[in-house]
Design an enzyme around this catalytic site. Structure first.
Site, PDB file in Angstrom:
ATOM      1  N   CYS A 195       8.588  -6.963   7.107  1.00 48.16           N
ATOM      2  CA  CYS A 195       9.735  -6.361   7.790  1.00 48.16           C
ATOM      3  C   CYS A 195      10.331  -7.395   8.735  1.00 48.16           C
ATOM      4  CB  CYS A 195       9.308  -5.125   8.578  1.00 48.16           C
ATOM      5  SG  CYS A 195      10.702  -4.275   9.353  1.00 48.16           S
TER       6      CYS A 195
ATOM      7  N   GLU B 140       0.842  -1.191   0.000  1.00 50.44           N
ATOM      8  CA  GLU B 140       0.000   0.000   0.000  1.00 50.44           C
ATOM      9  C   GLU B 140       0.878   1.242   0.000  1.00 50.44           C
ATOM     10  OE1 GLU B 140      -4.329  -0.867   1.975  1.00 50.44           O
ATOM     11  OE2 GLU B 140      -2.766  -0.097   3.259  1.00 50.44           O
TER      12      GLU B 140
ATOM     13  N   CYS C 148       4.188  -3.386  15.950  1.00 53.09           N
ATOM     14  CA  CYS C 148       4.010  -2.968  14.547  1.00 53.09           C
ATOM     15  C   CYS C 148       3.380  -4.065  13.693  1.00 53.09           C
ATOM     16  CB  CYS C 148       5.361  -2.567  13.980  1.00 53.09           C
ATOM     17  SG  CYS C 148       5.287  -2.123  12.232  1.00 53.09           S
TER      18      CYS C 148
ATOM     19  N   CYS D 116       0.932   5.459   8.183  1.00 53.28           N
ATOM     20  CA  CYS D 116       1.716   4.563   7.317  1.00 53.28           C
ATOM     21  C   CYS D 116       2.140   3.310   8.046  1.00 53.28           C
ATOM     22  CB  CYS D 116       2.997   5.200   6.817  1.00 53.28           C
ATOM     23  SG  CYS D 116       2.985   6.901   6.506  1.00 53.28           S
TER      24      CYS D 116
ATOM     25  N   CYS E  52       3.476   8.375   1.502  1.00 54.39           N
ATOM     26  CA  CYS E  52       4.209   7.429   2.350  1.00 54.39           C
ATOM     27  C   CYS E  52       4.487   6.160   1.535  1.00 54.39           C
ATOM     28  CB  CYS E  52       3.339   7.122   3.567  1.00 54.39           C
ATOM     29  SG  CYS E  52       4.029   5.862   4.601  1.00 54.39           S
TER      30      CYS E  52
ATOM     31  N   CYS F 262       9.611  -5.274  15.657  1.00 56.90           N
ATOM     32  CA  CYS F 262       9.109  -4.382  16.711  1.00 56.90           C
ATOM     33  C   CYS F 262       7.740  -4.917  17.155  1.00 56.90           C
ATOM     34  CB  CYS F 262       8.978  -2.952  16.198  1.00 56.90           C
ATOM     35  SG  CYS F 262      10.510  -2.330  15.487  1.00 56.90           S
TER      36      CYS F 262
HETATM   37  N1  SAH Z   1      10.786   0.793   9.576  1.00 59.30           N
HETATM   38  C1  SAH Z   1      10.845   2.196   9.652  1.00 59.30           C
HETATM   39  C2  SAH Z   1       9.800   2.906   8.823  1.00 59.30           C
HETATM   40  C3  SAH Z   1       8.440   2.315   8.760  1.00 59.30           C
HETATM   41  S1  SAH Z   1       7.448   2.363  10.216  1.00 59.30           S
HETATM   42  C4  SAH Z   1      10.767   2.640  11.074  1.00 59.30           C
HETATM   43  O1  SAH Z   1      10.494   1.829  11.948  1.00 59.30           O
HETATM   44  O2  SAH Z   1      11.022   3.819  11.324  1.00 59.30           O
HETATM   45  C5  SAH Z   1       6.837   4.044  10.229  1.00 59.30           C
HETATM   46  C6  SAH Z   1       6.497   4.544  11.632  1.00 59.30           C
HETATM   47  O3  SAH Z   1       5.244   4.014  12.066  1.00 59.30           O
HETATM   48  C7  SAH Z   1       7.521   4.135  12.688  1.00 59.30           C
HETATM   49  O4  SAH Z   1       7.843   5.232  13.503  1.00 59.30           O
HETATM   50  C8  SAH Z   1       6.759   3.081  13.447  1.00 59.30           C
HETATM   51  O5  SAH Z   1       7.271   2.890  14.716  1.00 59.30           O
HETATM   52  C9  SAH Z   1       5.353   3.641  13.422  1.00 59.30           C
HETATM   53  N2  SAH Z   1       4.308   2.681  13.781  1.00 59.30           N
HETATM   54  C10 SAH Z   1       4.284   1.354  13.571  1.00 59.30           C
HETATM   55  N3  SAH Z   1       3.144   0.817  14.048  1.00 59.30           N
HETATM   56  C11 SAH Z   1       2.434   1.808  14.577  1.00 59.30           C
HETATM   57  C12 SAH Z   1       1.174   1.903  15.238  1.00 59.30           C
HETATM   58  N4  SAH Z   1       0.432   0.827  15.430  1.00 59.30           N
HETATM   59  N5  SAH Z   1       0.764   3.118  15.678  1.00 59.30           N
HETATM   60  C13 SAH Z   1       1.508   4.213  15.467  1.00 59.30           C
HETATM   61  N6  SAH Z   1       2.696   4.215  14.851  1.00 59.30           N
HETATM   62  C14 SAH Z   1       3.166   3.020  14.406  1.00 59.30           C
HETATM   63 FE1  SF4 Z   2       9.764  -2.750  10.778  1.00 56.48          FE
HETATM   64 FE2  SF4 Z   2       7.560  -1.834  11.903  1.00 56.48          FE
HETATM   65 FE3  SF4 Z   2       9.807  -1.907  13.313  1.00 56.48          FE
HETATM   66 FE4  SF4 Z   2       9.549  -0.113  11.297  1.00 56.48          FE
HETATM   67  S1  SF4 Z   2       8.349  -0.177  13.215  1.00 56.48           S
HETATM   68  S2  SF4 Z   2      11.300  -1.451  11.744  1.00 56.48           S
HETATM   69  S3  SF4 Z   2       8.299  -1.323   9.867  1.00 56.48           S
HETATM   70  S4  SF4 Z   2       8.695  -3.712  12.498  1.00 56.48           S
END
Ligand code: SAH
Ligand code: SF4
Length: 372
Positions: A124, A96, A131, A355, A117, A128
């Site tokens: 990934c 997406e 996420c 995003c 975005c 984390c």
């Molecule tokens: N992998 C990279 C970029 C993609 S994630 C990174 O981690 O920075 C983009 C952002 O969305 C990151 O800051 C991530 O921590 C945040 N994110 C992921 N899941 C989320 C959620 N459920 N609510 C709010 N932010 C979230």
């Molecule tokens: Fe990957 Fe999500 Fe962690 Fe970004 S926040 S590094 S997309 S697992």
């Protein structure tokens, strides 16, 4: 983990690489300029659109390259501030790409500022715990051509909605690399894609309007600092101590704060630009005033901007956002000390949050309504 398509995507070619390929069949370098002009400036949608190329050259191009390696499956235009393009790659992976509109006073929704975005990986590997993108692990890296294709698809969609000014190649204002995947784990494809997006023969899009977000891959942050093109950097911090950060971001075990913070400093020093620290607020995990004070100290040390993002609930995961009063109290600790801080309160409007949840939705939708 890569996908090797039968033909190279044209959107992954630089002026130089295309000219080299053309030289192999005895064509002059100006043909490369003409071809990329058709792709990025004239938005050719088929080889036959490229009317100033000899027919034999068009046939050769068609045999060698894919014009568009991501096809549009669905454009969900919503009354809300985000639109989503569901794209299918050649191996049927779904990604997406999100268009986030920030309405401006006095003008209609079509003239709002647009942030795009983009994703860099299918899934990934960083794991984390909060996420959605990482839940099913990493399927594969995206190629440079696939990364660029997302932006061209946005251009196609936006060109239909708003006739663009002649001087503006791209139909949007900012790019954030905050979609699916860890961009710095797919470093070479990322840099190649952003080089194409930035180049005058590509989308001609300013590097200062491109933000790369990372969970903190320290050696790659240092490499990024050395790149000749100065992209902006956002760090997904989400924990102001190693104890808290390691609980939710496994990357912190390899690259704890004592390594991450100096790397961010190196980046800031080389580029002279403010870095953004993203901090999702998760109830009872990282929302204490002690975390706020430690985050304040880190932000002051790094001269960084802090973006506080109330956590967006992910189906199947236990985490929740704190009460609004708690979010505000957290933000105030930073604000009172002069840290530049933003806290988004409207649900779903934050860019990172909008995003950050792509993968799960995409995959669940596919299960609910398979496209193939
Ligand atoms: N992998 C990279 C970029 C993609 S994630 C990174 O981690 O920075 C983009 C952002 O969305 C990151 O800051 C991530 O921590 C945040 N994110 C992921 N899941 C989320 C959620 N459920 N609510 C709010 N932010 C979230
Ligand atoms: Fe990957 Fe999500 Fe962690 Fe970004 S926040 S590094 S997309 S697992």
């Amino acid at each position: 983990m890569r996908f090797e398509p039968a033909k190279r995507p044209l959107t992954g070619e630089t002026l130089e690489s295309l000219a080299t390929a053309l030289a192999g069949i005895g064509e002059k370098p100006f043909r490369a300029t003409q071809i990329l002009d058709w792709v990025y400036k004239k938005r050719a949608r088929s080889w036959d659109d490229m009317t100033n190329l000899p027919k034999a050259l068009r046939s050769w191009l068609e045999a060698e390259f894919t014009l568009m390696p991501a096809s549009l499956v669905l454009n969900r235009h919503s009354a809300d501030v985000t639109d989503k393009l569901l794209l299918e790659l050649e191996d049927k992976s779904l990604i997406e790409t999100v268009i986030i509109r920030a309405p401006q006073d006095g003008v209609g929704p079509d003239h709002s500022r647009k942030t795009i975005c983009i994703s860099t990986q299918v899934g990934c590997a960083m794991g984390c715990v909060f996420c959605a993108s990482g839940l099913a692990g990493l399927k594969r890296d995206m190629s440079a051509g696939e990364i660029v294709a997302q932006l061209l698809q946005v251009c196609y969609a936006e060109d239909l909605r708003t006739p663009r000014a002649r001087s503006e190649l791209a139909s949007f204002d900012n790019i954030v690399v905050m979609g699916m995947g860890e961009p710095l784990a797919n470093y070479d494809a990322l840099i190649r894609a952003l080089t194409i997006v930035n180049a005058p023969w590509g989308l001609g899009f300013g590097a200062r309007r491109i933000t790369v977000s990372t969970s903190g891959l320290v050696p790659k942050i240092i490499m990024l600092a050395d790149e000749p093109i100065g992209f902006r950097l956002a760090i997904s911090l989400h924990g102001a101590t190693d104890e808290v950060r390691s609980q939710i971001m496994p990357v912190n075990k390899a690259f704890p704060l004592a390594k991450l913070i100096p790397a961010v400093k190196t980046f800031t020093e080389r580029h002279g630009r403010m870095v953004t620290l993203e901090f999702i607020l998760i109830a009872d995990v990282n929302d204490s005033l002690d975390q706020a004070r430690r985050l304040r100290d880190i932000a002051l040390d790094l001269h960084a901007h802090v973006n506080l993002i109330p956590y967006n609930t992910v189906e199947g995961l236990p985490w929740k956002r704190p009460e609004v009063a708690k979010q505000v109290a957290f933000a105030e600790v930073l604000d009172r000390s002069g840290v530049s801080v933003t806290l988004r309160r409207e649900k779903g409007h934050d860019i990172a949050a909008a995003c950050g949840q792509l993968r799960l939705k995409t995959e669940r939708e596919r299960e609910a309504a398979p496209f193939h």
